[in-house]
Design an enzyme around this catalytic site. Structure first.
Site, PDB file in Angstrom:
ATOM      1  CB  VAL A 109      -0.947  -0.009   1.238  1.00 19.81           C
ATOM      2  CG1 VAL A 109      -1.998  -1.104   1.110  1.00 19.81           C
ATOM      3  CG2 VAL A 109      -0.164  -0.182   2.550  1.00 19.81           C
ATOM      4  CG  ASP A 110       5.103   0.530  -0.457  1.00 22.66           C
ATOM      5  OD1 ASP A 110       4.873   0.546  -1.676  1.00 22.66           O
ATOM      6  OD2 ASP A 110       5.839  -0.338   0.089  1.00 22.66           O
ATOM      7  CG  HIS A 125      -3.954  -6.134   0.381  1.00 27.26           C
ATOM      8  ND1 HIS A 125      -2.969  -6.897   0.965  1.00 27.26           N
ATOM      9  CD2 HIS A 125      -4.910  -7.019  -0.001  1.00 27.26           C
ATOM     10  CE1 HIS A 125      -3.316  -8.184   0.925  1.00 27.26           C
ATOM     11  NE2 HIS A 125      -4.475  -8.280   0.335  1.00 27.26           N
ATOM     12  CG  ASN A 221      10.493 -14.713   1.185  1.00 26.99           C
ATOM     13  OD1 ASN A 221      11.195 -14.600   2.178  1.00 26.99           O
ATOM     14  ND2 ASN A 221       9.219 -14.370   1.161  1.00 26.99           N
TER      15      ASN A 221
HETATM   16  P1  OAD Z   1       4.683 -10.105   5.459  1.00 26.22           P
HETATM   17  O1  OAD Z   1       5.197  -9.136   6.481  1.00 26.22           O
HETATM   18  O2  OAD Z   1       3.708 -11.140   5.899  1.00 26.22           O
HETATM   19  O3  OAD Z   1       5.899 -10.905   4.807  1.00 26.22           O
HETATM   20  C1  OAD Z   1       7.010 -10.270   4.272  1.00 26.22           C
HETATM   21  C2  OAD Z   1       7.843 -11.308   3.548  1.00 26.22           C
HETATM   22  O4  OAD Z   1       8.948 -10.627   2.980  1.00 26.22           O
HETATM   23  C3  OAD Z   1       8.391 -12.423   4.432  1.00 26.22           C
HETATM   24  O5  OAD Z   1       8.153 -13.685   3.813  1.00 26.22           O
HETATM   25  C4  OAD Z   1       9.912 -12.127   4.484  1.00 26.22           C
HETATM   26  O6  OAD Z   1      10.682 -13.316   4.551  1.00 26.22           O
HETATM   27  C5  OAD Z   1      10.096 -11.424   3.158  1.00 26.22           C
HETATM   28  N1  OAD Z   1      11.240 -10.497   3.101  1.00 26.22           N
HETATM   29  C6  OAD Z   1      11.779  -9.757   4.095  1.00 26.22           C
HETATM   30  N2  OAD Z   1      12.802  -9.018   3.631  1.00 26.22           N
HETATM   31  C7  OAD Z   1      12.912  -9.284   2.305  1.00 26.22           C
HETATM   32  C8  OAD Z   1      13.764  -8.836   1.255  1.00 26.22           C
HETATM   33  N3  OAD Z   1      14.727  -7.945   1.479  1.00 26.22           N
HETATM   34  N4  OAD Z   1      13.571  -9.338   0.011  1.00 26.22           N
HETATM   35  C9  OAD Z   1      12.594 -10.243  -0.238  1.00 26.22           C
HETATM   36  N5  OAD Z   1      11.763 -10.702   0.712  1.00 26.22           N
HETATM   37  C10 OAD Z   1      11.908 -10.237   1.962  1.00 26.22           C
HETATM   38  O7  OAD Z   1       4.151  -9.217   4.261  1.00 26.22           O
HETATM   39  P2  OAD Z   1       3.161  -9.592   3.067  1.00 26.22           P
HETATM   40  O8  OAD Z   1       3.387 -10.962   2.551  1.00 26.22           O
HETATM   41  O9  OAD Z   1       3.215  -8.462   2.122  1.00 26.22           O
HETATM   42  O10 OAD Z   1      -2.565  -7.155   4.100  1.00 26.22           O
HETATM   43  O11 OAD Z   1       1.784  -9.550   3.802  1.00 26.22           O
HETATM   44  C11 OAD Z   1       0.648  -9.729   3.012  1.00 26.22           C
HETATM   45  C12 OAD Z   1      -0.476  -8.949   3.575  1.00 26.22           C
HETATM   46  O12 OAD Z   1      -0.597  -9.286   4.940  1.00 26.22           O
HETATM   47  C13 OAD Z   1      -0.274  -7.438   3.600  1.00 26.22           C
HETATM   48  O13 OAD Z   1      -0.603  -6.834   2.393  1.00 26.22           O
HETATM   49  C14 OAD Z   1      -1.238  -7.047   4.666  1.00 26.22           C
HETATM   50  C15 OAD Z   1      -1.074  -8.188   5.667  1.00 26.22           C
HETATM   51  O14 OAD Z   1      -2.200  -8.651   6.192  1.00 26.22           O
HETATM   52  C16 OAD Z   1      -3.514  -6.288   4.499  1.00 26.22           C
HETATM   53  O15 OAD Z   1      -3.262  -5.320   5.184  1.00 26.22           O
HETATM   54  C17 OAD Z   1      -4.861  -6.623   3.966  1.00 26.22           C
END
Ligand code: OAD
Length: 255
Positions: A109-110, A125, A221
């Site tokens: 959402v950034d 989202h 990831n």
């Molecule tokens: P998460 O915070 O659940 O997961 C972030 C992922 O990024 C993890 O699997 C980390 O291992 C990975 N990660 C961290 N640093 C990284 C890097 N430098 N390069 C690549 N990967 C890296 O975030 P999302 O999966 O985006 O929804 O979460 C999905 C949704 O959950 C969000 O949009 C939000 C939340 O509920 C809503 O607000 C509806």
């Protein structure tokens, strides 16, 4: 699944006509935007993100939820797109120049993909930079950020509370956005999943959809996720290092 050949990922992309890039908050981590689950620091330590990101939390305490989103909006505003955002934009341009299609679907959402120049970004989202009337549902996308509010939490001229224009837990995804993401995912050759924990549905279901429709899934990831077993190539590393390298190798010869 193969464990990590960048060359194999690049070869898949180089041959692909239809690509979906699916991103989560890990893609913005190297820009300094905290991932969703890592954002609860300082004043917010005592809260669970799942407890603040709901319509019930907003109705119970609109000021608290508005302040949390203000902080997240300000944090995003001072961040810049990183090498992964830039490489994703380059990938999109290159595939489109070759008359292919590259659909970018984000859970973020950034606004950093747009700021990196990506086109037609599907924001599953929503966005921190839009507001919606709580009662009316009317969307407001102000020119001026931050908006000069006369009262706090913000209201529109009719007195309706303005809520952040994001999708909260328990809410449906924007229909048009989800349908477009669903259509692209079910008809792509390569589905590139970057920086998402792949645990939040229905967004995470796009990975399964693409895989079941025959796409090669590539995951980037540092950690394993529930989607890892679906990946043809799973690259353990930071998006800012791995994604530019895949794009460079895929299109190095310039053909
Ligand atoms: P998460 O915070 O659940 O997961 C972030 C992922 O990024 C993890 O699997 C980390 O291992 C990975 N990660 C961290 N640093 C990284 C890097 N430098 N390069 C690549 N990967 C890296 O975030 P999302 O999966 O985006 O929804 O979460 C999905 C949704 O959950 C969000 O949009 C939000 C939340 O509920 C809503 O607000 C509806």
């Amino acid at each position: 699944m193969s464990d990590g050949s960048i060359g194999e990922a690049a070869a898949l992309l180089a041959d692909a006509r239809r690509v979906v890039v699916f991103t989560g908050s890990g893609v913005s981590a190297e820009s300094g935007v905290p991932t969703f689950r890592d954002a609860m620091t300082g004043l917010w330590e005592k809260y669970e993100p799942q407890a603040l990101a709901t319509p019930q939390a907003f109705d119970a305490d609109p000021e608290l939820v508005s302040r949390w989103y203000d902080e997240r909006r300000c944090a995003a505003m001072v961040c810049e797109p990183n090498d992964a955002h830039v490489a994703i934009t380059e990938l999109q341009r290159t595939i489109e120049e070759r008359a292919g299609r590259c659909t970018l679907v984000t859970q973020n959402v950034d606004g950093l993909h747009e700021r990196a120049g990506a086109s037609g970004v599907i924001e599953l989202h929503g966005s921190l930079f839009r507001w919606r009337g709580r009662r009316s549902g009317r969307v407001l996308e102000p020119d001026e950020i931050p908006m000069p509010f006369e009262s706090y939490p913000p209201r529109d001229e009719s007195g309706d509370l303005l809520r952040p224009g994001v999708v909260w837990f328990g809410e449906s995804l924007p229909r048009e956005a989800f349908e477009a993401a669903d259509e692209a995912s079910s008809s792509c050759d390569v589905f590139l999943s970057i920086g998402t924990s792949a645990v939040v549905y229905p967004a995470a279901g796009l990975i399964e959809l693409a895989s079941s429709c025959g796409a090669s899934v590539i995951e980037v990831n540092p950690n394993e996720t529930p989607a890892t077993p679906l990946a043809r190539v799973s690259l353990r590393g930071r998006a800012g290092a791995v994604v530019p390298e895949i794009v460079r190798l895929a299109f190095a010869s310039g053909d």
